[in-house]
Design an enzyme around this catalytic site. Structure first.
Site, mmCIF file in Angstrom:
data_model
loop_
_atom_site.group_PDB
_atom_site.id
_atom_site.type_symbol
_atom_site.label_atom_id
_atom_site.label_comp_id
_atom_site.label_asym_id
_atom_site.label_seq_id
_atom_site.Cartn_x
_atom_site.Cartn_y
_atom_site.Cartn_z
ATOM 1 N N GLU A 458 21.296 -61.869 -4.011
ATOM 2 C CA GLU A 458 21.552 -61.372 -2.433
ATOM 3 C C GLU A 458 20.206 -60.221 -2.396
ATOM 4 O O GLU A 458 19.341 -60.481 -2.113
ATOM 5 C CB GLU A 458 23.045 -61.032 -2.021
ATOM 6 C CG GLU A 458 22.809 -60.844 -0.492
ATOM 7 C CD GLU A 458 24.142 -61.276 -0.048
ATOM 8 O OE1 GLU A 458 25.031 -61.479 -0.650
ATOM 9 O OE2 GLU A 458 24.158 -61.094 1.245
ATOM 10 N N GLU A 723 32.316 -53.709 -3.864
ATOM 11 C CA GLU A 723 32.225 -54.246 -2.391
ATOM 12 C C GLU A 723 33.611 -54.607 -1.943
ATOM 13 O O GLU A 723 33.668 -54.374 -0.651
ATOM 14 C CB GLU A 723 31.612 -55.535 -2.436
ATOM 15 C CG GLU A 723 31.710 -56.394 -1.409
ATOM 16 C CD GLU A 723 30.692 -57.887 -1.683
ATOM 17 O OE1 GLU A 723 30.786 -58.405 -2.794
ATOM 18 O OE2 GLU A 723 29.968 -58.284 -0.625
HETATM 19 C C1 BGC Z 1 26.631 -58.689 2.165
HETATM 20 C C2 BGC Z 1 27.070 -57.475 2.936
HETATM 21 C C3 BGC Z 1 26.535 -57.587 4.236
HETATM 22 C C4 BGC Z 1 27.490 -58.835 4.847
HETATM 23 C C5 BGC Z 1 27.497 -59.236 6.204
HETATM 24 C C6 BGC Z 1 27.196 -59.748 2.582
HETATM 25 O O1 BGC Z 1 27.058 -60.987 1.919
HETATM 26 O O2 BGC Z 1 26.725 -58.406 0.882
HETATM 27 O O3 BGC Z 1 27.231 -56.318 2.316
HETATM 28 O O4 BGC Z 1 26.891 -56.660 5.059
HETATM 29 O O5 BGC Z 1 27.132 -60.078 3.964
HETATM 30 O O6 BGC Z 1 28.548 -59.258 6.785
#
Ligand code: BGC
Length: 870
Positions: A458, A723
């Site tokens: 990501e 997270e």
């Molecule tokens: C990310 C987040 C991001 C989110 C959107 C995720 O995959 O890691 O931090 O804000 O997607 O909702």
């Protein structure tokens, strides 16, 4: 200015800019001489001298006159102008595509043959070189380096800098950056070699979660221009062009997500030095797929910022050793080995361990995150990859013939080199660990852009995450230049034609519709950077984009400013069974961004616009109240986040505000004094508790070590911010590996509350010109020391409770003043002293008033030691 003495102030200043060090030394500002200007402003003065031209070197110094009229000159400093016009670039883009195209072809043919997807090719990394002759003696050599990809430049056997991932990540079809290096010391009279190594990086490597590469192009390129200035006044340029040669060498694969493979047997000994035989090197190609604007990189480069040695080594499977480096961070490992020719060492990286002691990698998703080293077999070999990074605390090493020693594999932490400006320590070790975890999660994610995470496939510039964290980021590191760069990715290159801001910036890899609380980063981030650093230029540059965004929100809202029937919104991401209605989030953020845009207009002197946006704010607020707030202060959804947003953004007033505040506290109490907020609510939860006078509740939350809380992760060994509140639990183990990063900074936004309330340091208005010092005590903490190097200098508090007594050390920088709140014990006769003297006789301090439980002082700059005896 720096000064220990009290009430120090700049009364006037003068800036000199000269075209040579010699002139500057003689106090001659031939390019700019402001003359002596009265005033105490120490920041944000913009150059207004003779217009400067490409490649010009400028030497400057500044004089300040202090309170007593003494003049003090700074040390001289210098800058150089970049290549300002497109035609200044005489060097062209070059590349070496042969092996890449061959592999692409093979992989295509293979997939056509068996009809299914094959693991796509990872091409070897090309090396480039050019011999050149410097005929005369050199006085200065300046290198401008750019790439569509990542370039590492070498000159006569040396890397020209310690930077990584040059020139960084932008929307390459719009702009690409270059970096400028003074390489005078590396060039010599006679034969020289300029060389470069080029990897795919963000341009054509794997980026993001779609398992895709080549987002910007398929064919990476470099562009280097070396400007030589000779002692006789002549000059010459060595630039990339058709006369360069290329080949491939030891770096067989290099990719951010996949990792790097290095075959030391294929090293090109001496390739970047004169005398190397390059007869079998190939010609380069001289075109490029994109033609972006070339601009100097406005932010700090990525560098190695720390090293971590193994704390423990285990062998959970025979021959697979696992090193625990003690800290979750982003970067790579340096390997030292005496191997046999062809011996293959494999390094894999992970943030956590499985229960059997093996590394937990399922949360990396498709990020292979594997580095491989193949030994030459000639004595001690040392290697570290230069074109990849991983997010990890643990390294698994395979292929060794005996167990590794603790210094055989060392962790190298990479981060954008944002200067550290904050420190925090207190009497509670858990809070100290929390600060450590926040700091390292910031460093791990501030790699060229503010990313969500550094480990899985990501690593994108998620806008929602960035906006909730930006204020905290400023308290750990000086991120002004870092954000100055990213604000262009977001507000300029990332804004959609209709005014919406994206989910991620650079935008290419994910959606261009950020939705409420994500898109708002386009307003919140430039405002915050102005508010902290006081430089209007980021506001000036992005104001139109902010205004356009508000117009977009207006256009898509209903006539009464409420949300349309359909829109995209991520919601209060990763809350604990407490979804806040998206309409509440939509309307609250629409109001908040409108208010900030009004403030920005006011700062820029656009009074009419400020009035227009203030009026709009009032209308949205009325609509919010009408639609979502009852007379007894209940807000739709009845979640902590709903109350937090309404109170943080001043959307409820009077009795309703009081009742809403009580509902928030009741909600927390009902959960046995636990939070339930996700990314959006957590940002303001603690700040709102402080605002409504309930720091007692805030302290309960921060001391919690049961789920969900910051302490819960620490209780289970966290060295970084997770997270999710439940990234790992004793009952269930790891959360869904589909989304389970252990280095996401959003919940770390609590550090702003820690600095403002435990440290008691707050800016009173923009850019710390006036400061509020007000530590909020609770029954448990006995001491805390907090520092912050603001744009105007160091602010520091150190307080202690000792028996019934309270002491507070404060440092306030020159040219500022502070209001200091000293806690009093209403039940005791308090005696306040400063450095042992009664307050009345102390220079620089004025007692404004005493309230029931505090004394309010106005304090000039300087350092103080207050004691309240009970
Ligand atoms: C990310 C987040 C991001 C989110 C959107 C995720 O995959 O890691 O931090 O804000 O997607 O909702």
């Amino acid at each position: 200015m720096e000064s220990k003495s009290r009430g120090e102030k700049q009364t006037a200043f003068q800036i000199l800019v000269a075209s040579s060090p010699k002139l500057l030394q003689q106090d001659k500002g031939d390019l700019w001489d402001t003359g002596k200007l009265a005033g105490d402003e120490t920041i944000g003065t913009v150059y207004a001298g003779t217009p400067l031209v490409s490649q010009e070197y400028c030497y400057w110094k500044v004089c300040v006159w202090d309170r007593d009229g003494h003049a003090i000159w700074s040390h001289p400093a210098k800058w150089s102008m970049g290549l300002l016009k497109p035609e200044d670039w005489q060097a062209g883009w070059i590349g070496y595509d042969a092996e890449r195209l061959k592999l692409a072809h093979q992989s295509l043919a293979a997939s056509a043959e068996d009809g299914k997807k094959v693991e796509p090719y990872l091409p070897p990394v090309p090396y480039f070189r050019k011999n050149f002759n410097a005929g005369r003696s050199i006085v200065r050599a300046t290198l401008y380096a750019s790439a569509l990809g990542l370039v590492e430049v070498h000159l006569n056997g040396h890397r020209v800098s310690e930077d990584f991932f040059t020139p960084g990540w932008t929307d390459y079809d719009q702009r690409v950056h270059y970096r400028t290096y003074d390489v005078t010391k590396l060039v010599r009279r006679g034969g020289n070699v300029l060389g470069a190594v080029l990897a795919d990086g963000w341009y054509s490597g794997y980026v993001g979660y779609a398992g895709q590469r080549n987002y910007y192009g398929k064919l990476p390129r470099i562009r280097l221009q070396l400007q030589l200035e000779y002692a006789d006044g002549t000059s010459a340029i060595v630039g990339t062009g058709p006369d360069w040669k290329a080949t491939t060498g030891p770096v067989r694969e290099a990719d951010f997500l996949k990792g790097e493979t290095y075959d030391a047997r294929q090293e090109l000994d001496g390739w970047d030095q004169p005398g190397f035989k390059d007869d079998n090197w190939q010609p380069v190609v001289t075109d490029s797929e994109v033609h972006p604007l070339m601009q100097a990189h406005p932010g700090p480069p990525v560098r190695i910022i720390a090293e971590f040695k193994a704390k423990a080594i285990s062998e959970p499977k025979p021959g697979f050793y696992v090193l625990n480096l003690g800290q979750n961070f982003a970067g790579m490992a340096r390997l030292k080995i005496s191997g046999t020719p062809g011996q293959k060492i494999t390094l894999r990286f992970a943030e956590r361990l499985n229960s059997d002691g093996t590394i937990y990698t399922s949360n990396l998703r498709s990020a292979r995150s594997t580095d491989t080293y193949i030994c030459k077999g000639t004595g001690v070999e040392t290697w570290e990859p230069h074109f990849t990074f991983h997010g990890f605390q643990y390294v698994e090493v395979a292929g060794l013939k005996k167990p590794p020693t603790k210094d055989q594999i060392v962790g190298l932490a990479l981060s954008s080199d944002t200067p550290v400006v904050g420190s925090f320590s207190c009497s509670d070790p858990m809070l100290n660990q929390l600060h450590n975890n926040i700091y390292w999660t910031q460093r791990a994610n501030f790699i060229e852009i503010p990313t969500d995470c550094p480990q899985r496939d990501e690593r994108l510039g998620w806008t929602g995450d960035a906006q909730v964290y930006v204020r905290t980021a400023t308290l750990n590191c000086d991120v002004e230049a870092f954000y100055t760069k990213w604000l262009v990715d977001l507000d300029e290159d990332g804004q959609r034609a209709d005014g919406e801001f994206p989910m991620v910036a650079p935008v290419k890899v994910a959606g261009d519709d950020g939705g409420p609380a994500w898109a708002d980063a386009g307003v919140i981030c430039p405002w915050t950077i102005y508010d902290v650093y006081g430089d209007r230029r980021n506001l000036e540059r992005h104001y139109d984009a902010m205004a356009k965004f508000i117009a977009f929100c207006q256009n898509r809202s209903k006539a009464n400013s409420l949300p349309p029937d359909k829109y995209h919104c991520f919601g209060d991401w990763l809350n604990i069974n407490a979804d806040t209605p998206k309409d509440v989030i939509y309307t609250a953020y629409f109001a908040y961004s409108t208010k900030l845009t009004a403030q920005a207009a006011a700062v820029l002197g656009k009074t009419d616009n400020a009035a227009k946006y203030n009026d709009l704010f009032t209308r949205i607020k009325a609509a919010f109240n009408q639609a979502y707030v009852t007379d007894d202060g209940r807000i739709s959804g009845d979640t902590q986040t709903a109350y937090v947003l309404a109170l943080a953004f001043d959307l409820v007033d009077g009795e309703r505000a009081k009742l809403a505040a009580q509902h928030l506290v009741d909600n927390i109490a009902k959960r046995d004094w636990h939070l339930s907020t996700g990314f959006i609510g957590t940002k303001d939860l603690m700040l709102v508790l402080a605002k409504i006078g309930r720091n007692d509740v805030a302290y309960r939350l921060i001391y919690n070590d049961t789920f969900p809380s910051w302490g819960f992760s620490i209780e289970h060994g966290a060295t970084s911010i997770w997270e999710r509140w439940d990234g790992w639990t004793p009952e269930r183990g790891f959360q869904d590996p589909g989304m389970n990063s252990f280095a996401h900074y959003s919940f770390g936004a609590v550090y702003q509350w820690m600095v403002e309330n435990i440290g008691g340091i707050r800016s009173d208005g923009p850019a710390y010109q006036h400061i509020i010092i007000a530590p909020q005590l609770d029954g448990k903490l006995t001491a805390a020391t907090t520092s912050y190097d603001s744009i105007r200098g160091r602010i520091e508090t150190g307080w202690k409770r000792d028996g019934g007594n309270f002491s507070l050390n404060v440092i306030i920088p020159p040219n500022t003043a502070a209001t200091v709140y000293l806690p009093l014990n209403p039940a005791a006769a308090n005696r306040i002293s400063e450095s042992g003297r009664p307050l009345e006789s102390v220079k620089g301090v004025k007692l404004l008033r005493t309230e029931n439980d505090r004394a309010v002082l106005e304090v000039e700059s300087g350092s103080y030691h207050f004691v309240v005896k009970r």
